[in-house]
Design a protein around this motif. Structure first.
Motif, PDB file in Angstrom:
ATOM      1  N   GLY A   1       0.905  21.510  63.428  1.00 16.78           N
ATOM      2  CA  GLY A   1       1.387  22.841  63.110  1.00 16.78           C
ATOM      3  C   GLY A   1       0.318  23.867  62.847  1.00 16.78           C
ATOM      4  N   GLY A   2      -0.654  23.559  61.994  1.00 20.19           N
ATOM      5  CA  GLY A   2      -1.684  24.528  61.656  1.00 20.19           C
ATOM      6  C   GLY A   2      -2.549  24.927  62.825  1.00 20.19           C
ATOM      7  N   ALA A   3      -2.664  24.039  63.810  1.00 23.59           N
ATOM      8  CA  ALA A   3      -3.493  24.293  64.985  1.00 23.59           C
ATOM      9  C   ALA A   3      -2.654  24.735  66.180  1.00 23.59           C
ATOM     10  CB  ALA A   3      -4.293  23.042  65.342  1.00 23.59           C
ATOM     11  N   THR A   4      -1.441  25.199  65.912  1.00 21.71           N
ATOM     12  CA  THR A   4      -0.529  25.629  66.966  1.00 21.71           C
ATOM     13  C   THR A   4       0.102  26.964  66.568  1.00 21.71           C
ATOM     14  OG1 THR A   4       0.028  23.322  67.443  1.00 21.71           O
ATOM     15  CG2 THR A   4       1.500  24.993  68.329  1.00 21.71           C
ATOM     16  N   ILE A   5       0.059  27.934  67.458  1.00 17.10           N
ATOM     17  CA  ILE A   5       0.719  29.221  67.234  1.00 17.10           C
ATOM     18  C   ILE A   5       1.761  29.407  68.328  1.00 17.10           C
ATOM     19  CG2 ILE A   5       0.444  31.733  67.103  1.00 17.10           C
ATOM     20  CD1 ILE A   5      -1.004  30.420  64.840  1.00 17.10           C
TER      21      ILE A   5
ATOM     22  N   TYR B   1       5.280  31.632  74.426  1.00 19.59           N
ATOM     23  CA  TYR B   1       3.873  31.282  74.595  1.00 19.59           C
ATOM     24  C   TYR B   1       3.463  30.318  73.492  1.00 19.59           C
ATOM     25  CZ  TYR B   1       2.747  34.536  70.788  1.00 19.59           C
ATOM     26  OH  TYR B   1       2.693  35.166  69.576  1.00 19.59           O
ATOM     27  N   ILE B   2       2.319  29.694  73.689  1.00 23.63           N
ATOM     28  CA  ILE B   2       1.763  28.793  72.683  1.00 23.63           C
ATOM     29  C   ILE B   2       0.242  28.886  72.729  1.00 23.63           C
ATOM     30  CG2 ILE B   2       1.829  26.827  74.277  1.00 23.63           C
ATOM     31  CD1 ILE B   2       2.346  25.028  71.871  1.00 23.63           C
TER      32      ILE B   2
ATOM     33  N   HIS C   1      -8.133  25.457  61.649  1.00 24.81           N
ATOM     34  CA  HIS C   1      -6.721  25.733  61.912  1.00 24.81           C
ATOM     35  C   HIS C   1      -6.517  27.199  62.280  1.00 24.81           C
ATOM     36  CE1 HIS C   1      -4.181  22.202  60.125  1.00 24.81           C
ATOM     37  NE2 HIS C   1      -4.925  21.857  61.152  1.00 24.81           N
ATOM     38  N   LEU C   2      -5.756  27.421  63.343  1.00 21.75           N
ATOM     39  CA  LEU C   2      -5.551  28.772  63.852  1.00 21.75           C
ATOM     40  C   LEU C   2      -4.781  29.643  62.876  1.00 21.75           C
ATOM     41  CD1 LEU C   2      -4.628  27.892  67.563  1.00 21.75           C
ATOM     42  CD2 LEU C   2      -6.863  28.533  66.637  1.00 21.75           C
TER      43      LEU C   2
ATOM     44  N   LYS D   1      -2.054  35.492  62.867  1.00 18.03           N
ATOM     45  CA  LYS D   1      -0.618  35.519  62.563  1.00 18.03           C
ATOM     46  C   LYS D   1       0.102  36.201  63.714  1.00 18.03           C
ATOM     47  CE  LYS D   1       3.171  34.872  60.324  1.00 18.03           C
ATOM     48  NZ  LYS D   1       3.979  34.705  61.553  1.00 18.03           N
ATOM     49  N   ALA D   2       1.048  35.478  64.301  1.00 21.74           N
ATOM     50  CA  ALA D   2       1.845  36.031  65.399  1.00 21.74           C
ATOM     51  C   ALA D   2       2.996  36.854  64.839  1.00 21.74           C
ATOM     52  CB  ALA D   2       2.381  34.897  66.268  1.00 21.74           C
TER      53      ALA D   2
END
Length: 349
Positions: free
Chosen positions: A142-146, A156-157, A210-211, A216-217
């Motif tokens: 989760g933390g490394a995925t937006i 998108y991811i 972590h992204l 923040k998207a």
């Protein structure tokens, strides 16, 4: 002919067992949110009851029900849902270090010749009476995925290149020995029901942080990205000149010993901005603040105690957007800045 027909039937059955019927739920706040699953502070690091109460109250004030899912301390790193509100079970990959070099300690622990993987499986879901969809190869953190949606509605991811390379190792070992990194990317896109061109791989040279600590998207392809060049400027504008936090932020920003860290981080942010800008509406903001500390023993350290990126956004049942994130204790002026920033970029649109 009969053999071919049988193979075709098996292929259809097999493909229907894995992959999503709808893409992953976007974390950009573009869709309604009714429930929020969290650890409840009962596993892993214990969270003070007053903080838990504040978190739960914030969600309930928006009409979102917080639900305890206590299998793991940091549930947001391993729990995913799709856009139909169904749980998504990450691929059941062997606990091989070659597949999980990049994930957070706790999600994968390496013990030399073997490892231990923490994942949520279908057997964990029944108490919540929600359907479960499974992935064959894709295992995200989760933390490394937006995740989010562009203005045209396409999903998108964003994920780190190291995650793609590790999944390519699994792809070659378990499914197709000749799989290239590009073919693995296409496989993941098929499983997640998004276009391959909408998977954005963050280059490894930017590090494995972590992204969600600096991105923040928001809806319609908007990305807030931390800009360290703004940290001190914002702190000086929004904090009292006698604030200890301002003094700590100023010390970090000016001390020579942290110059290399500051320059490296700025280069990362600048590169990332240029990489994403062709497809996204990028806004550079001050969202995390590094501070310099000296303890009573004279030991000097730098810490990041204020970060507004790592929050939850969505649309509440009344159709209004909301954003829940961390407080800035003893630095309410920075909270004011963050609220004003969101009003301009998101809430006023």
């Amino acid at each position: 002919m009969r053999k071919f027909f049988k193979s075709l039937i098996l292929a259809i059955i097999y493909s229907s067992s894995f992959g999503l019927s709808s893409p992953l739920y976007p974390e950009d706040g573009s869709l309604p949110l009714n429930k929020w699953f969290y650890s409840g502070g009962t596993s892993g690091p214990k969270i003070p009851s007053d903080i838990l109460h504040d978190i739960e109250s914030a969600f309930r004030a928006e009409g979102v029900e917080p639900i305890v899912f206590n299998n793991y301390a940091w549930m947001q790193d391993i729990l995913f849902t799709n856009q139909r509100g169904e749980f998504v079970e990450m691929a059941n990959l062997p606990a091989n270090a070659d597949y999980f070099n990049d994930v957070t300690m706790g999600v994968f622990e390496s013990y030399g010749s073997y490892g231990e993987l923490t994942r949520v499986s279908g057997s964990d879901f029944p108490p919540y009476k929600m359907k479960v969809e499974k992935l064959e190869l894709t295992f995200l953190e989760g933390g490394a995925t937006i995740t989010g949606k562009f203005e045209n509605g396409e999903d998108y991811i964003l994920l780190n290149e190291s995650r793609l390379k590790d999944l390519n190792n699994a792809h070659k070992d378990l499914i197709d020995k000749d799989a290239s990194v590009e073919s693995t990317k296409r496989f993941i896109a098929d499983e997640l029901k998004i276009k391959t061109s909408n998977i954005f791989i963050i280059p490894s040279q930017l590090g494995g942080e972590h992204l969600d600590l600096f991105i923040k998207a928001l809806p319609n392809g908007v990305l807030l990205i931390d800009d360290p060049s703004l940290h001190l400027e914002v702190a000086q504008k929004y904090l009292d000149k006698n604030s200890n936090i301002l003094k700590n932020i100023k010390s970090y920003a000016e001390l020579d010993r942290y110059q290399w860290n500051r320059e490296r981080y700025q280069k990362k942010i600048d590169f990332l901005t240029e990489y994403l800008r062709p497809r996204f509406k990028v806004h550079k903001v001050a969202g995390r603040f590094f501070q310099f500390f000296k303890n009573i023993h004279g030991v000097e350290t730098s810490q990041e105690l204020i970060n507004f990126f790592n929050g939850v956004s969505g649309i509440n049942p009344k159709g209004r957007p909301f954003f829940i994130t961390n407080r800035a204790n003893d630095a309410q002026g920075l909270q004011t800045y963050w609220v004003e920033t969101l009003k301009v970029i998101w809430f006023s649109n």
